[in-house]
Design a protein around this motif. Structure first.
Motif, mmCIF file in Angstrom:
data_model
loop_
_atom_site.group_PDB
_atom_site.id
_atom_site.type_symbol
_atom_site.label_atom_id
_atom_site.label_comp_id
_atom_site.label_asym_id
_atom_site.label_seq_id
_atom_site.Cartn_x
_atom_site.Cartn_y
_atom_site.Cartn_z
ATOM 1 N N GLY A 96 63.516 10.898 44.899
ATOM 2 C CA GLY A 96 64.021 10.132 43.775
ATOM 3 C C GLY A 96 63.200 10.265 42.502
ATOM 4 O O GLY A 96 63.500 9.605 41.498
ATOM 5 N N ASP A 97 62.167 11.111 42.523
ATOM 6 C CA ASP A 97 61.311 11.304 41.347
ATOM 7 C C ASP A 97 62.128 11.955 40.236
ATOM 8 O O ASP A 97 62.721 13.023 40.431
ATOM 9 C CB ASP A 97 60.123 12.196 41.721
ATOM 10 C CG ASP A 97 58.949 12.025 40.771
ATOM 11 O OD1 ASP A 97 59.177 11.805 39.571
ATOM 12 O OD2 ASP A 97 57.797 12.108 41.244
ATOM 13 N N THR A 98 62.167 11.330 39.090
ATOM 14 C CA THR A 98 62.974 11.840 37.972
ATOM 15 C C THR A 98 62.152 12.637 36.964
ATOM 16 O O THR A 98 62.709 13.122 35.982
ATOM 17 C CB THR A 98 63.663 10.675 37.244
ATOM 18 O OG1 THR A 98 62.671 9.769 36.735
ATOM 19 C CG2 THR A 98 64.603 9.929 38.178
ATOM 20 N N ARG A 99 60.869 12.775 37.210
ATOM 21 C CA ARG A 99 60.040 13.533 36.272
ATOM 22 C C ARG A 99 60.395 15.016 36.302
ATOM 23 O O ARG A 99 60.667 15.591 37.351
ATOM 24 C CB ARG A 99 58.564 13.350 36.601
ATOM 25 C CG ARG A 99 57.997 11.987 36.257
ATOM 26 C CD ARG A 99 56.552 11.851 36.716
ATOM 27 N NE ARG A 99 56.449 11.828 38.185
ATOM 28 C CZ ARG A 99 55.298 11.743 38.848
ATOM 29 N NH1 ARG A 99 54.147 11.695 38.179
ATOM 30 N NH2 ARG A 99 55.293 11.709 40.166
ATOM 31 N N THR A 100 60.352 15.647 35.155
ATOM 32 C CA THR A 100 60.573 17.091 35.065
ATOM 33 C C THR A 100 59.330 17.818 35.548
ATOM 34 O O THR A 100 58.242 17.218 35.651
ATOM 35 C CB THR A 100 60.852 17.498 33.620
ATOM 36 O OG1 THR A 100 59.649 17.260 32.847
ATOM 37 C CG2 THR A 100 62.012 16.710 33.034
#
Length: 376
Positions: free
Chosen positions: A116-120
C-alpha cells in the motif's frame, strides 16, 4: 556485558548499514562483532582478522556502528534469542551482547516499499538516503558502508525499480560504499550503473559465496588443471529459514542459481550439463544441506563420479564475510578508491571481475590488503 563502539585509528567510528537489518545474517553479524570486540570468542571465519590484514589499516571491530533498514518488526535481541535456540549463536551470547543489540535495533529504520506504499521510487530513494545521512550525523561515523543482506528478489520486470535498487540508489546519493550480498539487482539496475561508476565510491558484489559455490570454486579449477573432462555437474540445496522461503519462488531461485552456474562456466571453460535445484524445507531452520554430483571422464575415457555433501549454517557462514566486506570497503573509501572492486571477488558468486577460481581470487585479495596498507 556491553561493549560500546570505540573510535578507529582514523579517529571516528565506521557505520555499517544493513538492508535486512533484523534478518538472520544481520543479527549474527551484529552479535558476532560485539562478541569479538569484547574478546568473548575467537574470530574464526573472519578473513580480515588473519595476519595478512594486520597492516591494512582496516577499521577495528570495536569501531563499527550498526544500523539499517527492515520491514520486519522483531527486535534484534529477540531475533538473537531465536537464533541461539536453533544453535546458530551460543546460548549465552544474546544476554552477553544485549546492550549492543538494543543500541543497533534503535537505529533501524522502516524500509519499503510496504504494501500500500504510495511513494514513488524517487521519494523512496530520497527517504532512504535521508535515513543514512541522519545516521551519520547522529553517530558521528566517518563513513558508512551499506550491505544488502535482505531476502533474494526475483529478476525485476523491465522498467521497474526493485527494493534492492532503491536502497542501492540511496547509498550512492548519501555517499556510502555498497556491497550486495544477495543476487538481487541492486546497483546492476540499468539506471544505476553509470551513476555508480561516476559516484567516486567503491562497491562490490553480488551474492555472497558461502557454501556450495565456495566448494565449486575450488573443485572446478582442480578438474580443469588436471585435464579431467567434466560431463555433468548437478546439485541440490535443502534449506529453511527466510532464505528457503524466498527461494521457493522459482524466479528468485533462478537469480540465485545464475551465480552458481557462472562459477562452473568460468572455471571449466564451458557450462556442463546439469542444474541446481533448491528446495524449501522449513523444518531445517537456519541450516542447509548442499549435495553435488559430478560426472567426469579420466584417462582413456574411464568414467568416474565425485559426490560432495556440505552441511552448514548459512548465517554463521555469511556473517563474517559481511564484516570483512564492510571493513575492506570502508578502508577502500578512506583511501579514495572508487568503482567496482574486483579484488573482492573472493567473497562473491557473481563478482565484478572475471576471475572465479578461489585461489586466484584469494591472491588478488591479499594484494588488495597490501595496497590498502600503503601510505598515500
Amino acid at each position: 556485558m556491553t561493549q560500546h563502539a570505540t573510535t578507529s585509528a582514523a579517529g571516528a567510528p565506521t557505520g555499517v548499514w544493513l538492508v535486512g537489518a533484523r534478518g538472520s545474517v544481520a543479527t549474527t553479524a551484529v552479535s558476532g562483532c560485539a562478541a569479538l570486540a569484547a574478546g568473548l570468542l575467537p574470530p574464526t571465519g573472519l578473513v580480515t582478522e588473519t595476519p595478512a590484514f594486520a597492516d591494512s589499516g582496516l577499521p577495528a571491530l570495536a569501531s563499527l556502528v550498526f544500523a539499517g533498514h527492515d520491514t520486519a518488526g522483531t527486535p534484534l535481541p529477540k531475533r538473537a534469542e531465536e537464533l541461539a535456540a536453533q544453535g546458530v549463536l551460543p546460548h549465552w551470547l544474546p544476554a552477553a551482547v544485549q546492550g549492543e543489540l538494543t543500541a543497533a535495533d534503535e537505529r533501524i529504520r522502516t524500509g519499503g516499499p510496504l504494501p500500500g506504499d504510495t511513494r514513488t521510487p524517487e521519494e523512496l530513494i530520497a527517504d532512504f538516503a535521508t535515513d543514512l545521512r541522519d545516521f551519520a550525523r547522529h553517530t558521528g561515523v566517518a563513513r558508512t558502508v551499506v550491505v544488502n543482506v535482505a531476502s533474494t528478489e526475483p529478476e525485476p520486470a523491465r522498467g521497474t525499480w526493485p527494493a534492492s535498487s532503491l536502497y542501492a540508489a540511496a547509498a550512492l546519493r548519501a555517499g556510502c560504499a555498497y556491497a550486495d550480498f544477495t543476487p538481487s539487482t541492486g546497483l546492476r539496475h540499468p539506471q544505476l550503473q553509470g551513476a555508480a561508476r561516476a559516484s567516486g565510491l567503491p562497491y562490490a558484489g553480488r551474492d555472497g559465496k558461502t557454501g556450495q559455490t565456495l566448494l565449486r570454486a575450488v573443485l572446478g579449477p582442480m578438474f580443469a588443471q588436471r585435464a579431467l573432462a567434466v560431463r555433468a555437474w548437478s546439485g541440490t540445496n535443502l534449506l529453511g529459514g527466510g532464505d528457503g522461503a524466498a527461494l521457493a519462488d522459482p524466479a528468485a531461485a533462478a537469480a540465485k542459481n545464475a551465480g552458481k552456474e557462472r562459477v562452473l562456466a568460468d572455471t571449466l571453460g564451458a557450462a556442463p550439463q546439469g542444474e541446481v535445484h533448491i528446495d524449501d524445507v522449513p523444518a531445517l531452520g537456519e541450516w542447509k544441506t548442499a549435495w553435488d554430483h559430478v560426472a567426469f571422464d579420466g584417462f582413456l575415457g574411464t568414467r568416474m563420479v565425485l559426490q560432495t555433501i556440505w552441511q552448514g549454517c548459512d548465517s554463521a557462514l555469511a556473517a563474517p564475510l559481511v564484516l570483512d566486506l564492510a571493513r575492506l570497503l570502508a578502508r577502500a573509501h578512506e583511501r579514495g578508491l572508487s568503482g567496482p572492486r574486483p579484488e573482492l571477488g573472493f567473497y562473491f558468486k557473481d563478482p565484478d571481475g572475471d576471475e572465479s577460481a578461489l585461489t586466484e581470487q584469494y591472491t588478488r585479495l591479499l594484494a588488495f590488503a597490501a595496497r590498502l596498507g600503503e601510505s598515500r
